[in-house]
Design a protein around this motif. Structure first.
Motif, mmCIF file in Angstrom:
data_model
loop_
_atom_site.group_PDB
_atom_site.id
_atom_site.type_symbol
_atom_site.label_atom_id
_atom_site.label_comp_id
_atom_site.label_asym_id
_atom_site.label_seq_id
_atom_site.Cartn_x
_atom_site.Cartn_y
_atom_site.Cartn_z
ATOM 1 N N ILE A 1 -35.765 -31.539 -76.349
ATOM 2 C CA ILE A 1 -36.329 -32.886 -76.159
ATOM 3 C C ILE A 1 -37.813 -32.777 -75.838
ATOM 4 O O ILE A 1 -38.239 -31.873 -75.103
ATOM 5 C CB ILE A 1 -35.600 -33.615 -75.017
ATOM 6 C CG1 ILE A 1 -34.103 -33.696 -75.324
ATOM 7 C CG2 ILE A 1 -36.162 -35.019 -74.821
ATOM 8 C CD1 ILE A 1 -33.298 -34.374 -74.258
ATOM 9 N N GLY A 2 -38.580 -33.705 -76.403
ATOM 10 C CA GLY A 2 -39.997 -33.785 -76.083
ATOM 11 C C GLY A 2 -40.368 -35.206 -75.684
ATOM 12 O O GLY A 2 -39.681 -36.166 -76.059
ATOM 13 N N ALA A 3 -41.450 -35.321 -74.940
ATOM 14 C CA ALA A 3 -42.026 -36.636 -74.629
ATOM 15 C C ALA A 3 -43.144 -36.905 -75.631
ATOM 16 O O ALA A 3 -43.638 -35.984 -76.283
ATOM 17 C CB ALA A 3 -42.554 -36.646 -73.208
ATOM 18 N N GLN A 4 -43.534 -38.166 -75.740
ATOM 19 C CA GLN A 4 -44.579 -38.539 -76.708
ATOM 20 C C GLN A 4 -45.975 -38.524 -76.110
ATOM 21 O O GLN A 4 -46.968 -38.640 -76.832
ATOM 22 C CB GLN A 4 -44.288 -39.937 -77.258
ATOM 23 C CG GLN A 4 -42.986 -40.020 -78.016
ATOM 24 C CD GLN A 4 -42.698 -41.433 -78.506
ATOM 25 O OE1 GLN A 4 -43.564 -42.301 -78.487
ATOM 26 N NE2 GLN A 4 -41.471 -41.668 -78.929
ATOM 27 N N ASP A 5 -46.046 -38.403 -74.793
ATOM 28 C CA ASP A 5 -47.338 -38.453 -74.103
ATOM 29 C C ASP A 5 -47.089 -38.056 -72.654
ATOM 30 O O ASP A 5 -45.939 -38.012 -72.204
ATOM 31 C CB ASP A 5 -47.903 -39.893 -74.177
ATOM 32 C CG ASP A 5 -49.325 -39.998 -73.633
ATOM 33 O OD1 ASP A 5 -50.072 -38.993 -73.671
ATOM 34 O OD2 ASP A 5 -49.692 -41.096 -73.166
ATOM 35 N N PRO B 1 -51.732 -35.813 -61.822
ATOM 36 C CA PRO B 1 -50.475 -35.246 -61.323
ATOM 37 C C PRO B 1 -49.523 -36.272 -60.711
ATOM 38 O O PRO B 1 -48.304 -36.124 -60.783
ATOM 39 C CB PRO B 1 -50.926 -34.230 -60.272
ATOM 40 C CG PRO B 1 -52.314 -34.642 -59.889
ATOM 41 C CD PRO B 1 -52.912 -35.346 -61.072
ATOM 42 N N GLN B 2 -50.045 -37.314 -60.091
ATOM 43 C CA GLN B 2 -49.193 -38.321 -59.424
ATOM 44 C C GLN B 2 -50.067 -39.459 -58.915
ATOM 45 O O GLN B 2 -51.281 -39.402 -59.050
ATOM 46 C CB GLN B 2 -48.472 -37.704 -58.218
ATOM 47 C CG GLN B 2 -49.458 -37.243 -57.149
ATOM 48 C CD GLN B 2 -48.761 -36.548 -55.984
ATOM 49 O OE1 GLN B 2 -47.940 -35.665 -56.202
ATOM 50 N NE2 GLN B 2 -49.093 -36.948 -54.787
ATOM 51 N N GLY B 3 -49.444 -40.463 -58.348
ATOM 52 C CA GLY B 3 -50.193 -41.472 -57.603
ATOM 53 C C GLY B 3 -50.311 -42.817 -58.281
ATOM 54 O O GLY B 3 -49.444 -43.228 -59.041
ATOM 55 N N ALA B 4 -51.386 -43.519 -57.978
ATOM 56 C CA ALA B 4 -51.562 -44.916 -58.377
ATOM 57 C C ALA B 4 -52.045 -45.009 -59.822
ATOM 58 O O ALA B 4 -53.234 -45.205 -60.096
ATOM 59 C CB ALA B 4 -52.547 -45.594 -57.429
ATOM 60 N N HIS B 5 -51.115 -44.822 -60.754
ATOM 61 C CA HIS B 5 -51.433 -44.888 -62.189
ATOM 62 C C HIS B 5 -50.331 -45.696 -62.865
ATOM 63 O O HIS B 5 -49.430 -45.148 -63.505
ATOM 64 C CB HIS B 5 -51.532 -43.475 -62.778
ATOM 65 C CG HIS B 5 -52.634 -42.683 -62.175
ATOM 66 N ND1 HIS B 5 -53.950 -42.868 -62.521
ATOM 67 C CD2 HIS B 5 -52.622 -41.753 -61.191
ATOM 68 C CE1 HIS B 5 -54.707 -42.066 -61.794
ATOM 69 N NE2 HIS B 5 -53.929 -41.386 -60.977
ATOM 70 N N THR B 6 -50.404 -46.988 -62.687
ATOM 71 C CA THR B 6 -49.350 -47.899 -63.152
ATOM 72 C C THR B 6 -49.015 -47.677 -64.626
ATOM 73 O O THR B 6 -49.914 -47.669 -65.467
ATOM 74 C CB THR B 6 -49.798 -49.355 -62.927
ATOM 75 O OG1 THR B 6 -50.072 -49.518 -61.538
ATOM 76 C CG2 THR B 6 -48.718 -50.341 -63.356
ATOM 77 N N SER C 1 -45.804 -38.694 -65.126
ATOM 78 C CA SER C 1 -46.431 -37.404 -64.817
ATOM 79 C C SER C 1 -45.693 -36.253 -65.502
ATOM 80 O O SER C 1 -44.523 -36.366 -65.874
ATOM 81 C CB SER C 1 -46.445 -37.164 -63.307
ATOM 82 O OG SER C 1 -45.154 -36.775 -62.875
ATOM 83 N N ALA C 2 -46.395 -35.145 -65.599
ATOM 84 C CA ALA C 2 -45.797 -33.942 -66.193
ATOM 85 C C ALA C 2 -44.606 -33.472 -65.369
ATOM 86 O O ALA C 2 -43.601 -33.027 -65.926
ATOM 87 C CB ALA C 2 -46.859 -32.849 -66.299
ATOM 88 N N ASP C 3 -44.688 -33.600 -64.042
ATOM 89 C CA ASP C 3 -43.551 -33.183 -63.213
ATOM 90 C C ASP C 3 -42.320 -34.051 -63.465
ATOM 91 O O ASP C 3 -41.198 -33.565 -63.445
ATOM 92 C CB ASP C 3 -43.920 -33.235 -61.721
ATOM 93 C CG ASP C 3 -44.736 -32.021 -61.310
ATOM 94 O OD1 ASP C 3 -44.709 -31.008 -62.046
ATOM 95 O OD2 ASP C 3 -45.395 -32.090 -60.263
ATOM 96 N N MET C 4 -42.541 -35.346 -63.674
ATOM 97 C CA MET C 4 -41.398 -36.226 -63.977
ATOM 98 C C MET C 4 -40.737 -35.795 -65.292
ATOM 99 O O MET C 4 -39.521 -35.764 -65.416
ATOM 100 C CB MET C 4 -41.865 -37.678 -64.152
ATOM 101 C CG MET C 4 -42.368 -38.326 -62.904
ATOM 102 S SD MET C 4 -43.120 -39.914 -63.390
ATOM 103 C CE MET C 4 -43.869 -40.361 -61.827
#
Ligand code: PGA
Length: 251
Positions: A61-65, A70-75, A79-82
């Motif tokens: 499985i791959g993600a598209q983007d 790394p984390q935080g307030a980016h509505t 993230s890569a960790d997710m």
């Protein structure tokens, strides 16, 4: 010896139910095929049901983007960790991200760095527009995209590069196998200059742009083309395994 990668980019298509059904069709279609890494990249909301549908299969499985942060307030970002809990691969710098969402080589390099740190395998996309091709600058343009998109990355052993000419994406106007081969070779030379012969020898270079089950074999036989990044045909549960089979036959 590079193992071909055939990755399906589902883009913003499929409902949750469609995604699970398509994943099952792909898993059935590529069951027993060796020598090719098969990847599906569903919409992020379908990563969980698709991973359940693919459990026990040989499909990755791959993600598209991915976010460069790394984390935080980016509505709205992921993230890569997710993603690393769900995905092995991630597409970065697709031409649609570049043309519609203002991403450039710098963004692509930042996202690639973040993805690698989380243990994801980036599929970094490059490719020229029709204007650039017609002006005769495609080789230099794509080599410069490779330089910029991998800037600051010390180790590319987990990276694949996709050559996707913008004029061939979703148009039915696939690049000829000769162009795909020439540009894949240009990309490999750019990797030699940035890294080493060994790194260039190991990096998978995929072709993308109107690949289908009928033309896949012509790319599979190109020496420097190590797979395909597939859009439209990846939504067809018969055609996509057909593309995987074409690469398996030439592996
Ligand atoms: P296409 O898309 O196969 O529909 O041309 C390829 C891509 O965007 O990765």
């Amino acid at each position: 010896m590079r193992t071909p990668i055939v990755a399906g980019n589902w883009k913003m298509n499929t409902t949750l139910a469609d995604a699970s059904a398509l994943a099952r069709a792909v898993a059935d279609g590529v069951n027993g095929i060796d020598g090719v890494t098969t990847v599906v990249c569903p919409p992020s909301v379908s990563l969980v049901p698709v991973s359940m549908a693919l459990s026990g299969s040989n499909v990755f499985i791959g993600a598209q983007d991915v976010s460069a942060e790394p984390q935080g307030a980016h509505t709205g970002e992921l993230s890569a960790d997710m993603l690393s809990g769900l995905c092995t691969y991630v597409i970065i710098g697709h031409s649609e991200r570049r043309s519609m969402y203002g991403e450039d080589d710098f963004t692509t390099a930042a996202k690639t760095t973040t993805a690698l740190a989380a243990g994801l395998r980036p599929i970094v996309c490059v490719g020229e527009s029709l204007d650039v091709r017609e002006s005769g600058d495609a080789n230099a343009f794509v080599a410069s995209q490779v330089n910029g998109s991998l800037a600051g990355i010390a180790d590319i052993s987990q990276v694949a590069i996709a050559y996707e000419p913008v004029w061939a994406i979703g148009t039915g106007r696939a690049a000829s196998p000769e162009i795909a081969q020439e540009m894949a070779s240009t990309i490999r030379s750019a990797v030699v200059s940035m890294y080493s012969d060994k790194a260039a020898d190991g990096v998978p270079v995929l072709y993308g742009g109107s690949v289908n089950a009928d033309n896949a074999a012509s790319y599979a036989s190109a020496a420097d083309v190590d797979g395909a990044l597939v859009g439209g045909a990846a939504l067809d549960g018969n055609a996509f395994p057909g593309i995987v089979k074409a690469f398996a036959a030439s592996a």
